[in-house]
Design a protein around this motif. Structure first.
Motif, PDB file in Angstrom:
ATOM      1  N   LEU A   1       0.833  -1.148   0.097  1.00 24.80           N
ATOM      2  CA  LEU A   1      -0.013   0.103   0.081  1.00 24.80           C
ATOM      3  C   LEU A   1       1.088   1.210   0.070  1.00 24.80           C
ATOM      4  O   LEU A   1       0.773   2.410  -0.901  1.00 24.80           O
ATOM      5  N   GLU A   2       1.707   1.271   0.803  1.00 25.93           N
ATOM      6  CA  GLU A   2       2.790   2.415   0.823  1.00 25.93           C
ATOM      7  C   GLU A   2       3.437   2.488  -0.600  1.00 25.93           C
ATOM      8  O   GLU A   2       3.414   3.688  -1.285  1.00 25.93           O
ATOM      9  N   ASN A   3       3.933   1.476  -1.168  1.00 23.49           N
ATOM     10  CA  ASN A   3       4.353   1.487  -2.412  1.00 23.49           C
ATOM     11  C   ASN A   3       3.419   1.986  -3.558  1.00 23.49           C
ATOM     12  O   ASN A   3       3.691   2.615  -4.458  1.00 23.49           O
ATOM     13  N   LYS A   4       2.012   1.528  -3.339  1.00 23.05           N
ATOM     14  CA  LYS A   4       1.038   2.271  -4.281  1.00 23.05           C
ATOM     15  C   LYS A   4       0.904   3.425  -4.115  1.00 23.05           C
ATOM     16  O   LYS A   4       0.012   4.205  -4.968  1.00 23.05           O
ATOM     17  N   GLY A   5       1.449   4.078  -3.061  1.00 21.18           N
ATOM     18  CA  GLY A   5       1.117   5.337  -2.919  1.00 21.18           C
ATOM     19  C   GLY A   5      -0.093   5.785  -2.235  1.00 21.18           C
ATOM     20  O   GLY A   5      -0.594   6.970  -2.372  1.00 21.18           O
ATOM     21  N   VAL A   6      -0.914   5.015  -1.593  1.00 25.01           N
ATOM     22  CA  VAL A   6      -2.189   5.365  -1.115  1.00 25.01           C
ATOM     23  C   VAL A   6      -2.000   6.525  -0.140  1.00 25.01           C
ATOM     24  O   VAL A   6      -0.911   6.718   0.504  1.00 25.01           O
ATOM     25  N   ASP A   7      -2.978   7.242   0.243  1.00 21.26           N
ATOM     26  CA  ASP A   7      -3.220   8.644   1.025  1.00 21.26           C
ATOM     27  C   ASP A   7      -3.269   8.293   2.517  1.00 21.26           C
ATOM     28  O   ASP A   7      -2.569   9.060   3.482  1.00 21.26           O
ATOM     29  N   GLY A   8      -3.645   7.078   2.829  1.00 27.70           N
ATOM     30  CA  GLY A   8      -3.860   6.770   4.154  1.00 27.70           C
ATOM     31  C   GLY A   8      -4.329   5.137   4.203  1.00 27.70           C
ATOM     32  O   GLY A   8      -4.857   4.648   3.130  1.00 27.70           O
TER      33      GLY A   8
ATOM     34  N   PHE B   1       0.541  -6.971  16.218  1.00 24.61           N
ATOM     35  CA  PHE B   1       1.580  -6.073  15.031  1.00 24.61           C
ATOM     36  C   PHE B   1       1.705  -4.796  15.790  1.00 24.61           C
ATOM     37  O   PHE B   1       0.426  -3.912  15.948  1.00 24.61           O
ATOM     38  N   LYS B   2       2.631  -4.152  15.507  1.00 27.73           N
ATOM     39  CA  LYS B   2       2.681  -2.685  15.873  1.00 27.73           C
ATOM     40  C   LYS B   2       2.708  -2.051  14.798  1.00 27.73           C
ATOM     41  O   LYS B   2       3.449  -2.493  13.754  1.00 27.73           O
ATOM     42  N   PHE B   3       2.306  -0.616  14.718  1.00 27.47           N
ATOM     43  CA  PHE B   3       2.327   0.266  13.799  1.00 27.47           C
ATOM     44  C   PHE B   3       3.385   1.390  13.716  1.00 27.47           C
ATOM     45  O   PHE B   3       3.316   2.383  13.138  1.00 27.47           O
ATOM     46  N   GLU B   4       4.392   1.150  14.748  1.00 26.58           N
ATOM     47  CA  GLU B   4       5.293   2.010  14.781  1.00 26.58           C
ATOM     48  C   GLU B   4       5.810   2.521  13.735  1.00 26.58           C
ATOM     49  O   GLU B   4       6.178   3.797  13.343  1.00 26.58           O
ATOM     50  N   ASP B   5       6.112   1.780  12.423  1.00 23.95           N
ATOM     51  CA  ASP B   5       6.750   2.065  11.264  1.00 23.95           C
ATOM     52  C   ASP B   5       5.648   2.328  10.155  1.00 23.95           C
ATOM     53  O   ASP B   5       6.506   2.503   9.109  1.00 23.95           O
ATOM     54  N   VAL B   6       4.610   2.409  10.471  1.00 27.90           N
ATOM     55  CA  VAL B   6       3.738   2.859   9.385  1.00 27.90           C
ATOM     56  C   VAL B   6       3.889   4.250   9.137  1.00 27.90           C
ATOM     57  O   VAL B   6       3.330   5.047  10.286  1.00 27.90           O
ATOM     58  N   LYS B   7       4.268   4.656   8.261  1.00 35.89           N
ATOM     59  CA  LYS B   7       4.465   6.415   8.122  1.00 35.89           C
ATOM     60  C   LYS B   7       3.281   6.936   7.602  1.00 35.89           C
ATOM     61  O   LYS B   7       2.994   8.209   7.763  1.00 35.89           O
ATOM     62  N   LEU B   8       2.391   6.573   6.885  1.00 33.33           N
ATOM     63  CA  LEU B   8       1.218   6.914   6.337  1.00 33.33           C
ATOM     64  C   LEU B   8       0.003   7.118   7.475  1.00 33.33           C
ATOM     65  O   LEU B   8       0.343   6.513   8.491  1.00 33.33           O
ATOM     66  N   PRO B   9      -0.830   8.123   7.139  1.00 30.60           N
ATOM     67  CA  PRO B   9      -2.022   8.163   8.278  1.00 30.60           C
ATOM     68  C   PRO B   9      -2.751   7.042   8.159  1.00 30.60           C
ATOM     69  O   PRO B   9      -3.047   6.431   7.136  1.00 30.60           O
ATOM     70  N   TYR B  10      -3.088   6.743   9.608  1.00 30.69           N
ATOM     71  CA  TYR B  10      -3.979   5.355   9.377  1.00 30.69           C
ATOM     72  C   TYR B  10      -5.087   5.800  10.481  1.00 30.69           C
ATOM     73  O   TYR B  10      -4.719   6.107  11.529  1.00 30.69           O
TER      74      TYR B  10
ATOM     75  N   SER C   1     -13.118  10.488  10.189  1.00 28.82           N
ATOM     76  CA  SER C   1     -11.665  10.866  10.720  1.00 28.82           C
ATOM     77  C   SER C   1     -10.640  10.660   9.832  1.00 28.82           C
ATOM     78  O   SER C   1      -9.627  11.596   9.815  1.00 28.82           O
ATOM     79  N   LEU C   2     -10.482   9.715   9.017  1.00 31.35           N
ATOM     80  CA  LEU C   2      -9.331   9.660   7.932  1.00 31.35           C
ATOM     81  C   LEU C   2      -9.433  10.890   7.036  1.00 31.35           C
ATOM     82  O   LEU C   2      -8.345  11.176   6.957  1.00 31.35           O
ATOM     83  N   LEU C   3     -10.505  11.423   6.484  1.00 30.80           N
ATOM     84  CA  LEU C   3     -10.391  12.468   5.694  1.00 30.80           C
ATOM     85  C   LEU C   3      -9.841  13.430   6.235  1.00 30.80           C
ATOM     86  O   LEU C   3      -9.081  14.237   6.002  1.00 30.80           O
ATOM     87  N   LYS C   4     -10.544  13.818   7.593  1.00 30.24           N
ATOM     88  CA  LYS C   4     -10.030  14.800   8.461  1.00 30.24           C
ATOM     89  C   LYS C   4      -8.569  14.919   8.856  1.00 30.24           C
ATOM     90  O   LYS C   4      -7.819  15.703   8.756  1.00 30.24           O
ATOM     91  N   MET C   5      -8.138  13.622   9.007  1.00 36.13           N
ATOM     92  CA  MET C   5      -6.751  13.184   9.288  1.00 36.13           C
ATOM     93  C   MET C   5      -5.821  13.791   8.001  1.00 36.13           C
ATOM     94  O   MET C   5      -4.623  14.270   8.433  1.00 36.13           O
TER      95      MET C   5
ATOM     96  N   VAL D   1      -7.827  16.047  15.978  1.00 32.45           N
ATOM     97  CA  VAL D   1      -6.815  15.744  17.020  1.00 32.45           C
ATOM     98  C   VAL D   1      -6.590  14.288  17.202  1.00 32.45           C
ATOM     99  O   VAL D   1      -7.690  13.738  17.375  1.00 32.45           O
ATOM    100  N   LEU D   2      -5.501  13.903  16.932  1.00 35.46           N
ATOM    101  CA  LEU D   2      -5.181  12.574  17.125  1.00 35.46           C
ATOM    102  C   LEU D   2      -5.109  11.985  18.533  1.00 35.46           C
ATOM    103  O   LEU D   2      -5.049  12.858  19.502  1.00 35.46           O
TER     104      LEU D   2
END
Lengths: 332, 332
Positions: free
Chosen positions: A113-120, A130-139, A301-305, A311-312
DNA sequence: TTGTATGCGTTATCAG
DNA sequence: CTGATAACGCATACAA
């Protein structure tokens, strides 16, 4: 027939591409007259925006990934469908990733997904490890409580309340010895909470809890076998809260060939309120999750994000409802 | 942290962007040594292709639209899910469009899809009236026979055979007066063919067909009301072929409150072989469509079509299977 | 209010 | 086998 571009529109109208772009996106300033002419040209030529170019330029893709454990499950596929529609109406495409409850697949999908360039990304339920520490995208997370809530939003039905009310209904309708049926080694935020609700209800109604008796474990294939039925019989289980409706279906089917009558000998209540609950015999009671609210809250929430307009760290809890039917009360 | 691009890779490795691109896409010629170095750099930097740029340059989007009448229907949602997975595995995203059986929505979705720049469209079932003369994109049709087959591929279960066999089973199991239940004013290639199969079976078994008796029409909401049950009673209908399983569910539910017993007084067979058929009482007989084959054939055809590697105008017919259960034969 | 010029990241053409 | 460079369509900083 070549596609018409803003360059063509510029040539036709006599304006520059910049002006065309401004009119199309309604930003910057221009006269009403200009707008009219440009809109005319667009109409006449049938101009269509090239999103690849726009995306490249703006570093956006107008697509969202959704990660889901098992799309064949009623709750998940309904959720995905509803989210898909909401996102579509906001101009986004949805990329669906079915993990089969495998952590490896989940990781690999997130990479893709990161590769495909999704926005979130919308992450639905799944294994807690599974931890999401390394997910750079908004989620955002649905039904899976992230370890670190700082940079996400957590949306979930009130599973604890669901488990509590499901169990309470069994007890209020006469069960002295209710059990919970769940899948062995399938840990998720939501099932843990439902279980906690189950325990709390037992406690509040002063019923004993013996883990060897009151928990009925199914294997990963969710098979209800003779051993399980024997267990119910031997231990006088008279109420069953199944962790989802589908498992309830399997119990009901299996119990047809036993001495149990539902709801006289054993009452059953599930979770999710599957559409087909009304069509099986006996009609299955269940805890209803408001799919519309959940999907709406998630997409909002996602779109606002994405707009950095929220506020996260929030948690959003969606109330559940008890839907009582023949599997608990004969006449409804 | 800026995204790394082939330009960065070029700087790191000392090659030009052209060479990097060649290695990444494995086309053109370059030495093994070069490949190694480039691959190393990719590994080290975590380079990820920017698809917006690629798409812009190649005038492709690696996304496919799928147009479907009603995603809440079992057959359609299963189909969409399976197609989605197959496409994903081929690097494509799927954009799902639910038309609610409205021609206007369908047209508008097709426009949106063209606008979004999808590479192709999969059109599933739906109203026959709409013509695809003006669809410029490559498209394939599932379950809806296009008026002009010249530039598409048509994929479908053998609905005629399904209708024929469903009806034949009713008759072979003793029905003298079978009827078909379908939705008023919902014309589709598949339902028309199922109906044709029904007629053929009556004819082959030398049973009368009286349109006023042997066709039970439901309204658009697919409600099975008292009038309909009365109709069955008055006309001694002893077998019912419902145009899909879901309608069969509603009949079974309604018939519980009548004097009919299933299968003694009336036998029922549906279509699609919904997963839940095994869980209702009585277990519902049905015509099974091979969703895996259909989705596989569809994706194969479409991808080949995009590569111009397939002869257009083909029709692909997928065989059906009869799945007999308690709603037709008591002991199975 | 409008125009000019630049760059987003990639592929493809052409030249070496 | 490799490099330089144009082009894809669009948005925007800057200039006018």
């Amino acid at each position: 027939m070549k596609n018409v571009t803003i360059k063509d529109l510029a040539k036709i109208t006599g304006f520059s591409v910049a002006t065309i772009s401004r009119v199309i996106n309604n930003n910057g300033r221009f006269s009403e007259e200009t707008r009219g002419k440009v809109l005319d040209a667009i109409e006449k030529t049938g101009y269509q925006m090239n999103y690849s170019a726009k995306n490249l330029r703006m570093n956006k893709s107008f697509s969202i990934g959704i990660i889901v454990p098992d799309i064949s499950n009623y709750f998940f596929n309904q959720l995905v469908q509803k989210i898909e529609i909401l996102l579509f109406n906001n101009g986004y495409s949805t990329i669906i990733c079915n993990t089969d409850r495998s952590i490896e697949k989940e990781k690999s999908y997130i990479k893709t997904l990161e590769n495909k360039g999704v926005d979130g990304i919308i992450i639905v339920s799944g294994n807690q490890q599974f931890k999401f520490e390394d997910v750079k995208l908004p989620y955002i997370c649905i039904d899976r409580e992230p370890l670190n809530k700082k940079n996400t939003i957590f949306i979930s039905s009130d599973h604890f309340d669901g488990g509590y009310k499901a169990t309470s209904e069994l007890i209020k309708h006469g069960c002295k010895n209710p059990a919970i049926a769940m899948v062995k080694d399938r840990e998720s935020t939501s099932s843990n909470l439902r279980f906690a609700g189950f325990l709390k209800a037992l406690k509040d109604y002063e019923l004993d809890f013996n883990p060897n008796i009151s928990i009925v474990y199914l294997d990963k294939k969710e098979e209800v076998n003779d051993n399980i039925i024997n267990h119910l019989q031997k231990n006088n289980i008279d109420g069953l809260f199944t962790i989802n409706d589908f498992i309830a279906f399997k119990f009901i089917d299996k119990l047809k060939y036993s001495h149990f009558n539902i709801p006289e000998d054993i009452k059953i209540i599930g979770f999710d309120d599957n559409y087909f609950n009304k069509f099986i015999t006996p009609k299955l009671s269940s805890i209803y999750q408001d799919l519309d609210l959940i999907s709406q809250a998630s997409v909002d929430s996602l779109l606002k994000m994405l707009d950095k307009d929220i506020v996260l760290g929030q948690s959003i809890s969606i109330p559940i409802e008890v839907h009582l039917r023949e599997s608990v009360v004969k006449k409804i």
